[in-house]
Design a protein around this motif. Structure first.
Motif, short mmCIF file in Angstrom:
data_model
loop_
_atom_site.label_atom_id
_atom_site.label_comp_id
_atom_site.label_asym_id
_atom_site.label_seq_id
_atom_site.Cartn_x
_atom_site.Cartn_y
_atom_site.Cartn_z
N LEU A 30 3.62 4.13 0.77
CA LEU A 30 4.92 4.60 0.17
C LEU A 30 4.96 4.71 -1.20
O LEU A 30 5.67 5.42 -2.12
CB LEU A 30 6.21 4.01 0.78
CG LEU A 30 6.24 4.04 2.16
CD1 LEU A 30 7.32 3.06 2.78
CD2 LEU A 30 6.71 5.31 2.62
N ASN A 31 4.40 3.79 -2.02
CA ASN A 31 4.24 3.62 -3.42
C ASN A 31 2.97 2.92 -3.85
O ASN A 31 2.59 1.75 -3.12
CB ASN A 31 5.71 2.73 -3.76
CG ASN A 31 5.56 2.41 -5.46
OD1 ASN A 31 4.63 3.03 -5.95
ND2 ASN A 31 6.55 1.70 -5.79
N ARG A 36 3.73 -2.73 -8.15
CA ARG A 36 4.18 -3.26 -6.75
C ARG A 36 3.75 -2.19 -5.68
O ARG A 36 3.96 -1.01 -6.06
CB ARG A 36 5.54 -3.40 -6.75
CG ARG A 36 6.35 -2.07 -6.85
CD ARG A 36 7.66 -2.14 -7.42
NE ARG A 36 8.09 -2.64 -8.59
CZ ARG A 36 7.67 -1.87 -9.75
NH1 ARG A 36 7.29 -0.88 -9.84
NH2 ARG A 36 7.87 -2.61 -11.00
N THR A 37 2.97 -2.55 -4.97
CA THR A 37 2.67 -1.33 -3.71
C THR A 37 3.56 -1.65 -2.44
O THR A 37 3.93 -2.59 -2.32
CB THR A 37 1.38 -1.43 -3.38
OG1 THR A 37 0.87 -2.95 -2.87
CG2 THR A 37 0.54 -1.14 -4.64
N VAL A 38 3.92 -0.70 -1.73
CA VAL A 38 4.70 -0.79 -0.64
C VAL A 38 3.99 0.11 0.38
O VAL A 38 3.63 1.31 0.25
CB VAL A 38 6.03 -0.02 -0.86
CG1 VAL A 38 6.83 -0.06 0.67
CG2 VAL A 38 6.89 -0.78 -2.00
N ARG A 39 3.40 -0.69 1.42
CA ARG A 39 2.62 -0.07 2.37
C ARG A 39 3.45 -0.33 3.93
O ARG A 39 4.21 -1.08 4.06
CB ARG A 39 1.38 -0.54 2.49
CG ARG A 39 1.15 -2.04 3.13
CD ARG A 39 -0.22 -2.37 3.61
NE ARG A 39 -0.02 -3.81 4.12
CZ ARG A 39 -0.89 -4.79 3.66
NH1 ARG A 39 -1.66 -4.83 2.67
NH2 ARG A 39 -0.64 -5.79 4.34
N VAL A 40 3.01 0.81 4.76
CA VAL A 40 3.52 0.76 6.05
C VAL A 40 2.36 0.75 6.92
O VAL A 40 1.19 1.48 6.70
CB VAL A 40 4.41 1.85 6.53
CG1 VAL A 40 3.85 3.14 6.19
CG2 VAL A 40 4.87 1.63 7.77
N LYS A 79 4.75 9.30 7.83
CA LYS A 79 4.89 10.84 7.65
C LYS A 79 5.43 10.72 6.10
O LYS A 79 5.20 11.94 5.63
CB LYS A 79 5.93 11.26 8.69
CG LYS A 79 5.39 11.37 9.94
CD LYS A 79 6.34 11.81 10.88
CE LYS A 79 5.65 11.93 12.51
NZ LYS A 79 6.96 12.20 13.47
N LEU A 80 6.00 9.78 5.41
CA LEU A 80 6.44 9.67 4.24
C LEU A 80 5.48 9.32 3.32
O LEU A 80 5.66 9.48 1.93
CB LEU A 80 7.77 8.98 4.05
CG LEU A 80 8.94 9.46 4.93
CD1 LEU A 80 10.03 8.54 4.83
CD2 LEU A 80 9.29 10.75 4.24
#
Length: 155
Positions: A30-31, A36-40, A79-80
């Motif tokens: 997501l970022n 900072r990384t944001v993962r799903v 999906k985002l």
């Protein structure tokens, strides 16, 4: 919440016979900001949302926060995500007091296999299996966030 780990390339598939588990993982970001990384992730039927901070100068440690989410939430968040989804199987191999997590990548990262071992402190020693190759700890191009932007097949 500080994760300390070392990363290595893997030289053979012998680890598969030694694995006590394997899980399919689909992950997106997501970022991918270096601060900072944001993962799903979709790990089998479970979802995980993770925030990681900037790595230390030697690449051994960084802040990590994880929260389990539902499969449906993970699918919606995937999906985002930014372009470049990671597809891999994670194998786990216990050796001595440590568990190695070995990621075999597919898609645009086909052919890349990376092992990680989490340690309690930066100078901790651990037994190295025969299939462990060159250490790539701190090499940013091997971070999943980078592999999603610059896949292995483009190197």
């Amino acid at each position: 919440m500080i994760e300390i780990e070392r990363k290595f390339l893997v030289t053979s598939n012998v680890f598969k016979d030694q694995a006590f588990s394997s899980t399919s993982i689909i992950q997106g970001f997501l970022n991918r900001d270096p601060e900072r990384t944001v993962r799903v992730r979709l790990e089998g039927n479970d979802g995980v949302l993770t925030v990681k901070g900037k790595s230390s100068n030697n690449g051994l440690s960084r802040f990590e926060w994880e929260k389990t989410i539902s499969k449906q939430e993970a699918e919606a968040l995937l999906k985002l995500c930014e372009k470049g989804i990671i597809d891999k199987i994670r194998y786990q191999v216990k050796l001595g007091n440590h568990v190695f997590e070995i990621d075999e990548f597919f898609g645009d990262n086909q052919g890349l296999i990376i092992a990680e071992v989490e340690i309690q402190h930066e100078n901790e020693t651990f037994k190295k299996p025969d299939w462990l190759g060159k250490e790539v700890t701190g090499h940013i191009k091997y971070y999943n966030s980078q592999l999603s932007k610059q896949p292995y097949n483009t190197w």
